[in-house]
Design a protein around this motif. Sequence first.
Motif, PDB file in Angstrom:
ATOM      1  N   THR A 132      -9.565  29.191  -1.125  1.00 28.32           N
ATOM      2  CA  THR A 132     -10.254  27.933  -0.837  1.00 28.32           C
ATOM      3  C   THR A 132      -9.665  27.242   0.375  1.00 28.32           C
ATOM      4  O   THR A 132     -10.395  26.718   1.229  1.00 28.32           O
ATOM      5  N   SER A 156     -17.432  25.589  -0.482  1.00 30.26           N
ATOM      6  CA  SER A 156     -16.736  26.775  -0.989  1.00 30.26           C
ATOM      7  C   SER A 156     -17.101  27.050  -2.438  1.00 30.26           C
ATOM      8  O   SER A 156     -17.237  28.215  -2.853  1.00 30.26           O
ATOM      9  N   GLN A 157     -17.276  25.992  -3.224  1.00 24.18           N
ATOM     10  CA  GLN A 157     -17.657  26.174  -4.625  1.00 24.18           C
ATOM     11  C   GLN A 157     -19.077  26.710  -4.752  1.00 24.18           C
ATOM     12  O   GLN A 157     -19.361  27.547  -5.611  1.00 24.18           O
TER      13      GLN A 157
END
Length: 410
Positions: free
Chosen positions: A131, A66-67
Amino acid sequence: MEALLDDLLWQEEYWLPPGITWKDIEMKESDGHYPMPRDLLLTLPLALGFIGLRYVFERLVALPLSQRLGVKDQVRIRAPPIPKLQTFYKQSQQAPSQSELVNLVKQCGLSQRKVLTWFRRRRNQDRPSSTKKFCEASWRFVFYLIAFTAGLTSLIDTSWFWDHRECWKGYPKQPVANAHYWYYILELGFYWSLLLCVTVDVKRKDFKEQIVHHIATIFLMGFSYCANYVRVGTLVMLVHDSSDFFLESAKMFNYAGWRKTCDALFVVFSLVFLVTRLIVFPGRVVHTTLVVSLDYFQPFFGYYFFNALLLVLQALHIFWAYLILRMVYKFVFLGKVEKDERSDEESEAGEEEDAEEEDEHEAEGGEGEGRCWEQRKGTMNSKLASLANNCVLNNLTNQRSMSSRLPKAR
């Protein structure tokens, strides 16, 4: 009690076609494995294993992913610690009524606006972040993709995959291959894990419908396994897994802000869903269980019950297809997908953005409020001026057209 339960639950007329007894379907170990209800007990420890595996996957794989994809969480203003308001919030989990609001104002010595602002900020704290939603979608995407790939690999060489009449030859004395046995058990274990985690997952508008759907799915798969509808059951699971991983991948890119990729995956999902759920499923799977099977045995309770569940499932497919077609219409004519009509939109999601904007204005103080009001006033005045100009222009145009017509009329 156990003997009475066996007599009531495992009567032959419920599970077997007329003229067939339990002794007729007994198999030797060399003949293969016949589905037994005790096999389903393995799905419960598997569900716990899936929950543990999901915990590790979300933190070691989904979170770093996700980052890298650029998933950003919205910054939210936290509500200050006020014990009386916190106690009321934990008990009710919703905004107070007018009478309750008056009592809270008296107890806390705050204005009504500040109390309502506190509840709004407190609700925003409990709303899931992008997230968290990305991690959940990525976990389901990985499972559905693996399940579809494994199911297609195990079924593509079988006779009933190409000729659905083969689903009923020799029924109900049909041994189950190990690959199909594990395909069933793992799918059941996964849906058990979804049901166990439904209270901690992202709560959406269709929260109750999700619980009913998971229970119905587990019940349908368990019944089809015990009645040895395994051949048809594997086809049903394969049809459903074929489109689900496209939907989950579209959600992942939506949370990451990749709009074009999300829209492209949504179009692919829509095509696959409409073809598999509205053409393949009723034309091949439902047809073979409802019509073709009668060439091999007389109808019995299991036949009616299983087909009723499949028809209910098909009705849900039509309802979801209607929602998806609405989204396709918006995508084609409006140029974007405004929201997930199926179930992906969280409750009060639109209110969250408005609340955050109001919180930002309140955090700026009185001067910020005055400046915000001046901006809103200026915007409103400009819109009113534009509207007035349009009205004046329309009136002038009408007058000119009328004056041009008058000489001709005279």
